[in-house]
Design an enzyme around this catalytic site. Structure first.
Site, PDB file in Angstrom:
ATOM      1  N   GLY A  89       0.955  -1.339  -0.118  1.00 36.75           N
ATOM      2  CA  GLY A  89       0.176   0.021  -0.077  1.00 36.75           C
ATOM      3  C   GLY A  89       0.960   1.403   0.008  1.00 36.75           C
ATOM      4  O   GLY A  89       2.064   1.242   0.412  1.00 36.75           O
ATOM      5  N   SER A 116      -3.102  -3.751  -3.428  1.00 35.79           N
ATOM      6  CA  SER A 116      -3.401  -3.608  -2.008  1.00 35.79           C
ATOM      7  C   SER A 116      -4.626  -2.613  -1.979  1.00 35.79           C
ATOM      8  O   SER A 116      -4.953  -1.652  -2.710  1.00 35.79           O
ATOM      9  CB  SER A 116      -2.359  -2.908  -1.318  1.00 35.79           C
ATOM     10  OG  SER A 116      -2.969  -2.247  -0.032  1.00 35.79           O
ATOM     11  N   TYR A 139      -7.946  -5.523   2.923  1.00 41.25           N
ATOM     12  CA  TYR A 139      -7.915  -5.499   4.431  1.00 41.25           C
ATOM     13  C   TYR A 139      -9.275  -5.712   5.032  1.00 41.25           C
ATOM     14  O   TYR A 139     -10.140  -5.258   4.364  1.00 41.25           O
ATOM     15  CB  TYR A 139      -7.304  -4.119   4.572  1.00 41.25           C
ATOM     16  CG  TYR A 139      -5.612  -4.219   4.895  1.00 41.25           C
ATOM     17  CD1 TYR A 139      -5.143  -5.190   5.313  1.00 41.25           C
ATOM     18  CD2 TYR A 139      -5.141  -3.121   4.162  1.00 41.25           C
ATOM     19  CE1 TYR A 139      -3.779  -4.964   5.241  1.00 41.25           C
ATOM     20  CE2 TYR A 139      -3.646  -3.015   3.979  1.00 41.25           C
ATOM     21  CZ  TYR A 139      -3.008  -4.232   4.677  1.00 41.25           C
ATOM     22  OH  TYR A 139      -1.689  -3.910   4.699  1.00 41.25           O
ATOM     23  N   THR A 165      -5.605 -10.378   4.181  1.00 38.27           N
ATOM     24  CA  THR A 165      -4.497 -10.338   4.953  1.00 38.27           C
ATOM     25  C   THR A 165      -5.028 -10.417   6.531  1.00 38.27           C
ATOM     26  O   THR A 165      -5.725  -9.716   7.052  1.00 38.27           O
ATOM     27  CB  THR A 165      -3.635  -8.907   4.654  1.00 38.27           C
ATOM     28  OG1 THR A 165      -3.103  -8.954   3.329  1.00 38.27           O
ATOM     29  CG2 THR A 165      -2.358  -8.900   5.443  1.00 38.27           C
ATOM     30  N   LYS A 265      -3.376 -14.511   3.451  1.00 39.84           N
ATOM     31  CA  LYS A 265      -1.878 -13.938   3.753  1.00 39.84           C
ATOM     32  C   LYS A 265      -1.652 -13.486   5.306  1.00 39.84           C
ATOM     33  O   LYS A 265      -2.434 -12.833   5.639  1.00 39.84           O
ATOM     34  CB  LYS A 265      -1.369 -13.080   2.764  1.00 39.84           C
ATOM     35  CG  LYS A 265      -0.255 -12.133   3.150  1.00 39.84           C
ATOM     36  CD  LYS A 265       0.101 -11.173   2.019  1.00 39.84           C
ATOM     37  CE  LYS A 265       1.242 -10.490   2.280  1.00 39.84           C
ATOM     38  NZ  LYS A 265       1.358  -9.215   2.914  1.00 39.84           N
ATOM     39  N   HIS A 289       4.258  -9.940   7.270  1.00 39.04           N
ATOM     40  CA  HIS A 289       3.998  -8.822   6.664  1.00 39.04           C
ATOM     41  C   HIS A 289       5.421  -7.910   6.544  1.00 39.04           C
ATOM     42  O   HIS A 289       5.478  -6.645   7.118  1.00 39.04           O
ATOM     43  CB  HIS A 289       3.085  -7.947   7.644  1.00 39.04           C
ATOM     44  CG  HIS A 289       2.159  -6.722   7.280  1.00 39.04           C
ATOM     45  ND1 HIS A 289       0.869  -7.074   6.860  1.00 39.04           N
ATOM     46  CD2 HIS A 289       2.528  -5.570   6.548  1.00 39.04           C
ATOM     47  CE1 HIS A 289       0.185  -6.127   6.284  1.00 39.04           C
ATOM     48  NE2 HIS A 289       1.064  -5.239   6.013  1.00 39.04           N
ATOM     49  N   ARG A 292       6.556  -5.698   9.808  1.00 39.59           N
ATOM     50  CA  ARG A 292       5.827  -4.394   9.838  1.00 39.59           C
ATOM     51  C   ARG A 292       4.622  -4.573  10.887  1.00 39.59           C
ATOM     52  O   ARG A 292       4.054  -3.750  11.321  1.00 39.59           O
ATOM     53  CB  ARG A 292       5.206  -3.784   8.578  1.00 39.59           C
ATOM     54  CG  ARG A 292       6.233  -3.606   7.609  1.00 39.59           C
ATOM     55  CD  ARG A 292       5.843  -3.374   6.211  1.00 39.59           C
ATOM     56  NE  ARG A 292       5.175  -2.087   5.819  1.00 39.59           N
ATOM     57  CZ  ARG A 292       5.643  -1.181   5.747  1.00 39.59           C
ATOM     58  NH1 ARG A 292       7.235  -1.136   5.795  1.00 39.59           N
ATOM     59  NH2 ARG A 292       4.998  -0.096   5.509  1.00 39.59           N
ATOM     60  N   ARG A 324      15.450 -11.042  -1.080  1.00 39.65           N
ATOM     61  CA  ARG A 324      16.277  -9.809  -1.893  1.00 39.65           C
ATOM     62  C   ARG A 324      16.932 -10.167  -2.983  1.00 39.65           C
ATOM     63  O   ARG A 324      17.676  -9.627  -3.513  1.00 39.65           O
ATOM     64  CB  ARG A 324      17.001  -8.944  -0.812  1.00 39.65           C
ATOM     65  CG  ARG A 324      16.369  -8.579   0.567  1.00 39.65           C
ATOM     66  CD  ARG A 324      15.365  -7.140   0.141  1.00 39.65           C
ATOM     67  NE  ARG A 324      14.763  -6.718   1.293  1.00 39.65           N
ATOM     68  CZ  ARG A 324      13.568  -7.098   1.664  1.00 39.65           C
ATOM     69  NH1 ARG A 324      12.838  -8.195   1.055  1.00 39.65           N
ATOM     70  NH2 ARG A 324      13.084  -6.654   2.660  1.00 39.65           N
ATOM     71  N   GLY A 343       8.054  -8.376  -1.766  1.00 42.17           N
ATOM     72  CA  GLY A 343       7.378  -7.017  -1.155  1.00 42.17           C
ATOM     73  C   GLY A 343       8.449  -5.951  -1.381  1.00 42.17           C
ATOM     74  O   GLY A 343       8.207  -5.285  -2.610  1.00 42.17           O
ATOM     75  N   ARG A 344       9.201  -5.430  -0.668  1.00 43.05           N
ATOM     76  CA  ARG A 344      10.296  -4.560  -0.846  1.00 43.05           C
ATOM     77  C   ARG A 344      11.048  -4.637  -1.933  1.00 43.05           C
ATOM     78  O   ARG A 344      11.566  -3.594  -2.627  1.00 43.05           O
ATOM     79  CB  ARG A 344      11.001  -4.081   0.497  1.00 43.05           C
ATOM     80  CG  ARG A 344      10.181  -3.802   1.694  1.00 43.05           C
ATOM     81  CD  ARG A 344      11.126  -3.431   2.881  1.00 43.05           C
ATOM     82  NE  ARG A 344      10.513  -3.310   4.180  1.00 43.05           N
ATOM     83  CZ  ARG A 344      10.057  -4.340   4.958  1.00 43.05           C
ATOM     84  NH1 ARG A 344       9.798  -5.668   4.513  1.00 43.05           N
ATOM     85  NH2 ARG A 344       9.326  -3.838   6.260  1.00 43.05           N
TER      86      ARG A 344
END
Ligand SMILES: Cc1cc2nc3c(=O)[nH]c(=O)nc-3n(C[C@H](O)[C@H](O)[C@H](O)COP(=O)(O)O)c2cc1C
Length: 393
Positions: A89, A116, A139, A165, A265, A289, A292, A324, A343-344
């Site tokens: 998000g 998201s 969500y 999620t 998830k 998450h 987070r 990564r 994700g990131r």
């Protein structure tokens, strides 16, 4: 740096860390920390990454790896890699085109993209502009009418799967966001204004496109101020709209109403996973998450074996958190995951440079995954096995 030079720098990025640095150099500190940071002491964020580092390869040699097949499979059809782009998000606060860029890059690599609830691009706008396999992450909003409406909209727009999620009953305590005065929806303050002025190119782009809005949440009723605080009385910058009373019974109702594939998830235990299988869920994602939410949670890679044992092959189990490198994807598969979410890793590219960045992130992951296959003596992604790894004690 001109846009052209920046685009060249992105194309030359060789690792996901290079893209992370590009995002750091492009964004105001508060925005970068929102993406990069995690909850409290960020122990779970670190655990996720460390869990991959602790798994060491025991590669096969002297196998013909001149041709390898990196494809994966989900819901009975082939995907380019055993990977999907997970929901992130607020990506539009980094770059207004980030959601679209991620979805388009996913389509180019023939992998699913999950939008998201808190994206800055609406369900419909994304479906209209991005081809490919789209999933929608919902969500559990305290505004139940809006929660059901979002699912109907995703269904009408042709999304293939709904992802619920479940690790966000309340918002995690994001210390960096608090110190940076960063919250969603965004609010201006002296501190974040000075921070934004330090990145004039980013600011100019935001002003040109208009400040991003979480388009799927437009029209949702905000909960009463009292409900926005955690039980401790301290507010959190995330999770304000979410319903902490959501439980297995309510998920059952989602299952009954949503006619297509259902993904859950945020699962972190085998017993919960078993209940989800009985409830009729089609795919489980082991996830915390990205660290987070609950700090101090186990690394998702460490939880994976327990969940797999409990699910016993009845539904596919995917994992995310800390990926990564393409080699991390391969490690997750070796430990039994059917696929992974990024994700990131992909977000850094998209917020640094939209299309070029998202595409480059997937190119890096894909190249590293192929290279790992060849260096491990594995010809098909499905052939990654447990005995290729040794855990470092
Ligand atoms: C900036 C950011 C926003 C996120 N937003 C969402 C979200 O809206 N919904 C969700 O289910 N997960 C969200 N996540 C979690 C990711 O889907 C994923 O689980 C996590 O990023 C995986 O960890 P990794 O980034 O270390 O790979 C978000 C993660 C980040 C970094």
């Amino acid at each position: 740096m001109s846009e052209r030079l920046r685009a060249n720098a992105i194309r030359r990025a060789y690792t996901i860390e290079d893209l992370r640095q590009a995002a750091k150099n492009t964004l105001p500190k508060g925005v970068f920390d929102f993406y990069d940071g995690a909850a409290e002491d960020e122990d779970t964020l670190k655990n996720n990454a460390l869990a991959f580092k602790k798994q060491l390869w025991r590669p096969h040699v002297l196998r013909d790896v001149s041709k390898v097949d990196p494809s994966g499979e989900v819901f009975g059809s082939k995907i380019g890699l055993p990977l999907a782009i997970g929901p992130t998000g607020g990506a539009g606060f980094g770059h207004p085109l980030a959601d679209l860029a991620l979805a388009k890059a996913a389509a180019q690599f023939n992998i699913p993209y999950c939008l998201s609830t808190s994206a800055t691009t609406s369900i419909e706008r994304l479906a209209e502009h991005a081809p490919g396999r789209l999933w929608f992450q919902a969500y559990v909003l305290s505004d139940q009418v809006h929660f059901w409406k979002l699912q109907e909209r995703a269904l009408s727009a042709g999304y293939e799967a709904l992802m619920i999620t479940v690790d966000l009953a309340v918002g995690g305590k994001r210390v960096k966001d608090h110190h940076n005065h960063f919250s969603l929806p965004f609010r201006f303050s002296d501190r974040n204004l000075i921070d934004m002025l330090s990145r004039p190119r980013w600011l100019f782009r935001m002003m040109r496109h208009g400040f991003p809005v979480m388009e799927n949440l437009v029209g949702a009723n905000a909960p009463k101020a009292s409900a926005m605080k955690s039980l401790s009385g301290l507010g959190s910058s995330v999770g304000k709209n979410y319903d902490p009373s959501f439980d297995f019974d309510r998920l059952k109702e989602v299952r009954e109403r949503w006619p297509k594939k259902l993904i859950v998830k945020g699962v972190q235990r085998g017993d919960d996973a078993a209940k989800l299988v009985e409830l009729g869920v089609d795919l489980i994602v082991v996830s915390n998450h990205g660290g987070r939410q609950l700090d101090g949670a186990q690394a998702s890679l460490e939880v994976l074996p327990e969940v797999l044992a409990s699910v016993a092959g009845r539904v596919p189990v995917w994992v995310d958190g800390g990926i990564r490198h393409g080699g991390d994807m391969a490690k997750a598969l070796s430990l039994g995951a059917s696929g992974v979410l990024s994700g990131r890793a992909t977000l850094y590219g998209a917020v640094a440079a939209a299309h070029e960045g998202a595409h480059q992130a997937l190119s890096i992951l894909s190249d590293e995954f192929l290279r790992t296959m060849q260096l491990c003596g594995v010809c098909r992604a499905k052939e990654f096995q447990r005995d290729l790894l040794q855990k470092q004690i």
